[in-house]
Scaffold this active site. Structure first.
Site, mmCIF file in Angstrom:
data_model
loop_
_atom_site.group_PDB
_atom_site.id
_atom_site.type_symbol
_atom_site.label_atom_id
_atom_site.label_comp_id
_atom_site.label_asym_id
_atom_site.label_seq_id
_atom_site.Cartn_x
_atom_site.Cartn_y
_atom_site.Cartn_z
ATOM 1 N N CYS A 161 34.059 -26.979 39.409
ATOM 2 C CA CYS A 161 33.876 -27.059 40.860
ATOM 3 C C CYS A 161 32.985 -28.224 41.259
ATOM 4 O O CYS A 161 31.852 -28.044 41.695
ATOM 5 C CB CYS A 161 33.348 -25.735 41.382
ATOM 6 S SG CYS A 161 34.605 -24.461 41.211
ATOM 7 N N GLU A 162 33.506 -29.412 41.064
ATOM 8 C CA GLU A 162 32.876 -30.668 41.453
ATOM 9 C C GLU A 162 34.004 -31.622 41.799
ATOM 10 O O GLU A 162 34.939 -31.771 40.998
ATOM 11 C CB GLU A 162 32.129 -31.299 40.264
ATOM 12 C CG GLU A 162 30.770 -30.735 39.951
ATOM 13 C CD GLU A 162 29.709 -31.188 40.940
ATOM 14 O OE1 GLU A 162 29.787 -32.344 41.389
ATOM 15 O OE2 GLU A 162 28.831 -30.383 41.258
ATOM 16 N N TYR A 204 29.990 -38.013 21.968
ATOM 17 C CA TYR A 204 29.362 -37.647 23.243
ATOM 18 C C TYR A 204 30.305 -36.848 24.138
ATOM 19 O O TYR A 204 30.252 -36.932 25.357
ATOM 20 C CB TYR A 204 28.822 -38.905 23.959
ATOM 21 C CG TYR A 204 27.946 -39.729 23.033
ATOM 22 C CD1 TYR A 204 26.695 -39.264 22.660
ATOM 23 C CD2 TYR A 204 28.391 -40.937 22.491
ATOM 24 C CE1 TYR A 204 25.903 -39.982 21.772
ATOM 25 C CE2 TYR A 204 27.598 -41.665 21.612
ATOM 26 C CZ TYR A 204 26.357 -41.185 21.257
ATOM 27 O OH TYR A 204 25.590 -41.888 20.379
HETATM 28 C C1 PLP Z 1 22.219 -43.167 20.182
HETATM 29 C C2 PLP Z 1 21.556 -43.901 19.088
HETATM 30 C C3 PLP Z 1 22.305 -44.432 18.047
HETATM 31 C C4 PLP Z 1 23.804 -44.350 18.010
HETATM 32 O O1 PLP Z 1 24.375 -45.072 19.031
HETATM 33 P P1 PLP Z 1 25.977 -45.269 19.053
HETATM 34 O O2 PLP Z 1 26.202 -46.088 20.259
HETATM 35 O O3 PLP Z 1 26.568 -43.913 19.150
HETATM 36 O O4 PLP Z 1 26.334 -45.939 17.772
HETATM 37 C C5 PLP Z 1 21.642 -45.035 17.004
HETATM 38 N N1 PLP Z 1 20.291 -45.141 16.997
HETATM 39 C C6 PLP Z 1 19.536 -44.644 17.992
HETATM 40 C C7 PLP Z 1 18.073 -44.780 17.922
HETATM 41 C C8 PLP Z 1 20.134 -44.015 19.069
HETATM 42 O O5 PLP Z 1 19.378 -43.542 20.060
#
Ligand code: PLP
Length: 438
Positions: free
Chosen positions: A360-361, A389
């Site tokens: 509901c958005e 993600y």
């Molecule tokens: C999120 C993150 C990653 C991984 O980033 P990706 O873009 O998913 O490869 C690696 N190191 C740190 C410190 C992060 O915060």
């Protein structure tokens, strides 16, 4: 239509790892995340084997915030990866999974006392120290326990990489790490260098995400190694580890042109070797932290198409049985994806639909004006490249149970995460005990 990893079209259906996705949707229900574990292995090996081939001591740590669960951690362990965790919950999951503690690295800009205690108690390999408050906590805990801990100092080198370029000033305003240029990193070094229990291995930096060029990494390596050179000259301290973070880009749509893992690694090694030679430093171990690039394009989301709505002269909507509760990236970052109707994968994409979620958005749209096969209720929509993600950012908004996750490889499939049930949704809820006022 772009196919990822082991994806194929057989008898009109999309298959992954030799398994029919339409059959998976039927067996496990939708929404469903399907992971092509062979592709994850291939990516992991692409990073690891390049270091090995070039004779550079390295750790490739899976940045597990991209997708964390017991089976994913066990897959990372099978591939001899190291592991980045960013919370007590990820650390707990990794230990539950039997992941070797000495290969776990702990990140975060506000690790709690309890989380750091858990890191000591489980004997993890390294803590990536982010700030002065954390240094104080680490001193307290290590002295109290009389226990050593390897640490890296996370620094912001003033290089912020974006998809196709980088800026060299933007990163100072970051919530993460010690600034390399304003004296904070030097102060942190002074605070930890002679500590009896904190063993400083070196420096860490992470310059961005979804990066398609290698120049940003080279520039950051140069800045961080210059600091290593200064600490050697001024204090006789020789860093043994340079951690260059993650952020290696992947293909979501045809506009994205990622490099192969081996290219990122080769270019990184070249620039670190060049800097080491120039600064007369011995070659450090290189640690990297791929997240998205290990699991992103290995994940496909399957949904069932339900209602349709035509807004005359504007657009046609189809709605699916998930949405921002299992993939918030389109709503959060305007993230773009490609999709197909899995049970009509051999048909031409001659329709244009905006794919709405069921939450509901108004902003709960997964795809805007996407090219798709003609769709009708009951079709299975496959949305590609949702492995990073997606599930890890899933929520129970609208009390929608989180989806199931299936791993497929070589014709076999297994549940990695069960679908949440309605009972799961109320398991932590307690009845009202407050009396109704007079
Ligand atoms: C999120 C993150 C990653 C991984 O980033 P990706 O873009 O998913 O490869 C690696 N190191 C740190 C410190 C992060 O915060």
């Amino acid at each position: 239509m772009h196919l990822y990893g082991t994806q194929q079209i057989e008898n009109g259906h999309l298959t992954i790892g030799g398994v029919d996705t339409v059959a998976l949707a039927k067996e496990y229900g939708t929404p469903l995340f399907v992971y092509d574990t062979a592709l994850i292995r291939q990516r992991a090996r692409g990073f690891k084997e390049t270091f090995e081939k070039l004779g550079v001591t390295a750790q490739v740590a899976y940045a597990s915030k991209a997708f964390a669960c017991v089976a994913a951690y066990q897959l990372a362990a099978q591939e001899n990866l190291s592991l980045d965790v960013v919370s007590g919950g990820e650390l707990f999951t990794a230990i539950k999974a039997g992941f070797p503690a000495e290969r776990i690295h702990f990140h975060g800009n506000n690790k709690s006392f309890a989380e750091l205690e858990l890191a000591f108690a489980t004997g993890i390999g390294c803590i990536v120290v982010d700030n002065f408050y954390e240094i104080a906590l680490l001193k307290e805990i290590s002295e109290e326990r009389e226990q050593k801990m390897n640490i890296l100092l996370r620094v912001t080198p003033g290089v912020e990489a974006h998809t196709h370029d980088f800026i060299t000033t933007g990163q100072a305003d970051s919530k993460f790490g010690f600034d390399l240029n304003n004296g904070q990193a030097d102060e942190a070094f002074t605070q930890v260098k002679d500590h009896p229990y904190l063993q400083l291995l070196g420096l860490h930096c992470h310059i961005g995400s979804q990066i398609f060029e290698t120049d940003g990494f080279a520039l950051a390596a140069g800045k961080v190694m210059a600091k290593m050179g200064a600490w050697k000259a001024d204090h006789g301290f020789e860093a043994t580890v340079l951690n260059l973070g993650g952020g290696f880009g992947i293909r979501y749509t045809e506009e994205d042109k990622p490099l192969e893992p081996h290219i990122y690694v080769e270019e990184m090694i070249k620039s670190v070797q060049r800097e080491a030679k120039e600064l007369k430093l011995s070659m450090p171990e290189i640690w990297i932290e791929p997240g998205r690039s290990l699991v992103g394009d290995a994940g496909t989301s399957l949904y069932t198409v339900g209602s349709q709505k035509t807004v005359p002269g504007i657009r046609e909507y189809i709605a699916v049985d998930g949405g921002m509760s299992d993939n918030i990236r389109p709503a959060l970052y305007d993230a773009k994806y490609e999709a197909a109707i899995a049970n009509k994968a051999d048909q031409v994409k001659d329709a244009t639909y905006t794919v709405a979620g069921k939450l509901c958005e108004s902003g709960d749209k997964l795809l805007i004006d996407a090219a798709l096969q003609q769709a009708e209720a009951g079709d299975i929509l496959a949305m590609f490249c949702t492995g990073a993600y997606g599930y890890s950012m899933a929520s129970n908004y609208n009390r929608v149970p989180r989806p199931a996750v299936v791993f497929v490889e070589s014709g076999e499939h297994q549940l990695a995460i069960q679908r949440e049930s309605y009972e799961d949704l109320v398991v932590n809820d307690l009845p009202l005990t407050l009396k109704k006022g007079e």
